[in-house]
Design a protein around this motif. Sequence first.
Motif, short mmCIF file in Angstrom:
data_model
loop_
_atom_site.label_atom_id
_atom_site.label_comp_id
_atom_site.label_asym_id
_atom_site.label_seq_id
_atom_site.Cartn_x
_atom_site.Cartn_y
_atom_site.Cartn_z
N ALA A 18 86.48 7.81 62.18
CA ALA A 18 85.74 6.86 63.03
C ALA A 18 86.07 7.04 64.53
O ALA A 18 86.37 8.14 64.97
CB ALA A 18 85.99 5.43 62.58
N SER A 19 85.98 5.93 65.28
CA SER A 19 86.24 5.97 66.73
C SER A 19 87.34 4.97 67.05
O SER A 19 87.70 4.14 66.20
CB SER A 19 84.97 5.57 67.49
OG SER A 19 84.65 4.21 67.22
N GLY A 20 87.86 5.01 68.28
CA GLY A 20 88.90 4.06 68.68
C GLY A 20 88.48 2.62 68.47
O GLY A 20 89.25 1.79 67.98
N ALA A 30 83.77 17.78 66.95
CA ALA A 30 85.23 17.68 67.02
C ALA A 30 85.76 16.29 66.74
O ALA A 30 86.92 16.12 66.38
CB ALA A 30 85.71 18.15 68.39
N SER A 31 84.93 15.27 66.93
CA SER A 31 85.42 13.90 66.78
C SER A 31 84.28 13.00 66.30
O SER A 31 83.10 13.28 66.54
CB SER A 31 85.93 13.39 68.14
OG SER A 31 86.52 12.12 68.02
N TYR A 32 84.66 11.89 65.67
CA TYR A 32 83.72 10.85 65.29
C TYR A 32 82.57 11.38 64.43
O TYR A 32 81.39 11.27 64.78
CB TYR A 32 83.19 10.14 66.54
CG TYR A 32 82.55 8.80 66.29
CD1 TYR A 32 82.76 8.13 65.09
CD2 TYR A 32 81.72 8.20 67.21
CE1 TYR A 32 82.17 6.92 64.83
CE2 TYR A 32 81.12 6.98 66.98
CZ TYR A 32 81.35 6.35 65.79
OH TYR A 32 80.75 5.15 65.54
N ARG A 77 84.49 19.21 60.24
CA ARG A 77 83.27 18.42 60.46
C ARG A 77 82.36 19.12 61.46
O ARG A 77 82.75 20.11 62.07
CB ARG A 77 83.63 17.01 60.93
CG ARG A 77 84.72 16.98 61.99
CD ARG A 77 85.18 15.56 62.31
NE ARG A 77 86.50 15.53 62.91
CZ ARG A 77 87.10 14.45 63.38
NH1 ARG A 77 86.49 13.29 63.32
NH2 ARG A 77 88.30 14.50 63.91
N LEU A 95 86.20 1.38 66.37
CA LEU A 95 86.08 1.04 64.94
C LEU A 95 87.45 0.91 64.29
O LEU A 95 87.68 0.02 63.48
CB LEU A 95 85.23 2.08 64.21
CG LEU A 95 83.74 2.06 64.56
CD1 LEU A 95 83.04 3.28 63.98
CD2 LEU A 95 83.07 0.79 64.04
N ARG A 96 88.38 1.80 64.65
CA ARG A 96 89.72 1.73 64.05
C ARG A 96 90.44 0.44 64.45
O ARG A 96 91.28 -0.06 63.71
CB ARG A 96 90.56 2.95 64.47
CG ARG A 96 90.12 4.25 63.84
CD ARG A 96 91.14 5.37 64.06
NE ARG A 96 91.33 5.72 65.45
CZ ARG A 96 90.62 6.63 66.12
NH1 ARG A 96 89.64 7.30 65.50
NH2 ARG A 96 90.87 6.89 67.38
N ARG A 148 97.73 10.66 60.07
CA ARG A 148 96.79 11.72 60.48
C ARG A 148 95.38 11.48 59.93
O ARG A 148 94.38 11.71 60.63
CB ARG A 148 97.31 13.09 60.00
CG ARG A 148 98.50 13.62 60.78
CD ARG A 148 98.12 13.94 62.20
NE ARG A 148 99.22 14.49 62.99
CZ ARG A 148 99.18 14.65 64.30
NH1 ARG A 148 98.10 14.30 64.98
NH2 ARG A 148 100.20 15.16 64.94
N LEU A 173 93.72 8.63 61.90
CA LEU A 173 93.34 9.02 63.26
C LEU A 173 92.16 9.99 63.26
O LEU A 173 91.48 10.14 64.28
CB LEU A 173 94.54 9.64 63.98
CG LEU A 173 95.71 8.68 64.23
CD1 LEU A 173 96.94 9.44 64.73
CD2 LEU A 173 95.32 7.59 65.24
#
Lengths: 219, 319
Positions: free
Chosen positions: B99-101, B235-237, B232, B103-104, B93, B96
């Motif tokens: 970062a972003s898809g 919602a993402s990144y 944050r 970068l991961r 978790r 996931l």
Amino acid sequence: MHCQQDLAISRRDLLIAGAASTASVVPAADAAAAPTPAPSPLASGVPMSKVSLQVNGQARTLELDNRTTLLDALREHLQLFGTKKGCDHGLCGACTVLVDGRRLNSCLTLAVMHDGAKVTTIEGLGTPERLHPLQAAFVKHDGYQCGYCTPGQICSAVGMLDEVKRGIPSHVSASLTERPLLSAEELRERMSGNICRCGAYSNIAEAITEVAQQQGGQA
Amino acid sequence: MKPFTYERARTAPEAAAAAAGNPGARFIAGGTNLLDLMKLQIEAPSHLIDVNGLALDQVDPTPEGGLRIGALVRNTDLAANERVRRDYAVLSRALLAGASGQLRNRATTAGNLLQRTRCPYFYDAAQPCNKRQPGSGCSAIGGVTRQHAIVGTSAACIATHPSDMAVAMRVLDATVDTVRPDGQAHHIPIADFHRLPGDTPQIETALVPGELITSVTLPKPLGGLHVYRKVRDRASYAFALVSVAAVLQPDGSGRVALGGVAHKPWRVEAAEAALPQGAKAVTAQLLAGAKPSDDNAYKLQLAERTLAAVLVQAKQMGG
């Protein structure tokens, strides 16, 4: 037109610290056995390395300033201008390409680190006569305005759909163990590394959703 | 970027020895943070040792019933690893949530731990920063500090460690396995791996020059309910303002670590005894001695409320 392009390239090459490039078509290198490349400093003393890449199915060998990112190798040395430089710091996703089938930011990796790798750019996905299904869907759904982020969006979507197919969960997946389905929320989370300044997100999402449904009945 | 020479390492001890003999050398694996900083000339290595060819990309069970995660396992692959998803869900978790898809796919386990502890002033080369230039002063103190640390700070630095993964590693009591330039293996508890800034904020980890991370080892699974909750600005990144990693047991005991509040993943084991009394009792101890600014005092309340939400979530998961 051809002349103009040549002029533009040589001017650009002059600007990158005298890093003259040579690109040639040679047999693919053996990726498994990649020893440290023999250093070959230019007269100016800038350290260079030789790197072999399989780009869109074609073997290419380049002599590059070590500092050359994969993005700059593609654009400035192989004249593949489809891949775009946006922020150059991994924030916007415009430079996304597929390396050995996985999406990454080509601005945040050095070309010399990818000796023997298979690189797919937007030019390798489809042609104007034979569009990749995602390219066709972006046209159909008007998934862009200025188009600058589009190659990165499409390469990223190709990699993202493969990640879903491989069962890789995301931050918004309710379960870590069940197979993820590409809901609208999943799609937005998984594509968050690609920014569209024009704000064409809803059409981008529709285009990707249509292809995902065609591929596997998801979403 | 400054020019640099480049070599591909063949073995971990060789890589460590090569780095120790060259003060300007840096290891490079994913490179997602290092190259970003090299473009800004905040990092300016004269030599790069590419460790991507070392066979350190496997996740293997240990004889003790835990997991040994190779230093080069990419964040995507670690998050998706079947055993990690089943037995160490807090780690999946956390990965996931970061970062972003893209970068991961590139970032490695060791590189995630070694990304620079940083703040916007560290990135602004026009301003003094004790990390960039020791002794030059801290521009963040007295500046805009909404994202900065509230505990474990010093007069020299108030930056936060940006990793989500490291917060989960801390709650799981991972061990960082290394090889030193003399060829000897070392094992550093994650609690001791990242340092508080003190007078030397430029030194962020316990590694000696040339020391190379080879793997990260997780002890045998803790069971219980695993939650990672990240708050944050979008919602993402985005980096955490506050994050909570928790492993909670049916009897009300458990472990809690915070991200986004300090120079390192923040855990105070003694505070965990207060878990049955609820979030307020835990965070009162966990964040005792906090020195927030007017800009980031909200993090005290946010940490408490995020932990409260985690406890509710765990109760729901437990059915």
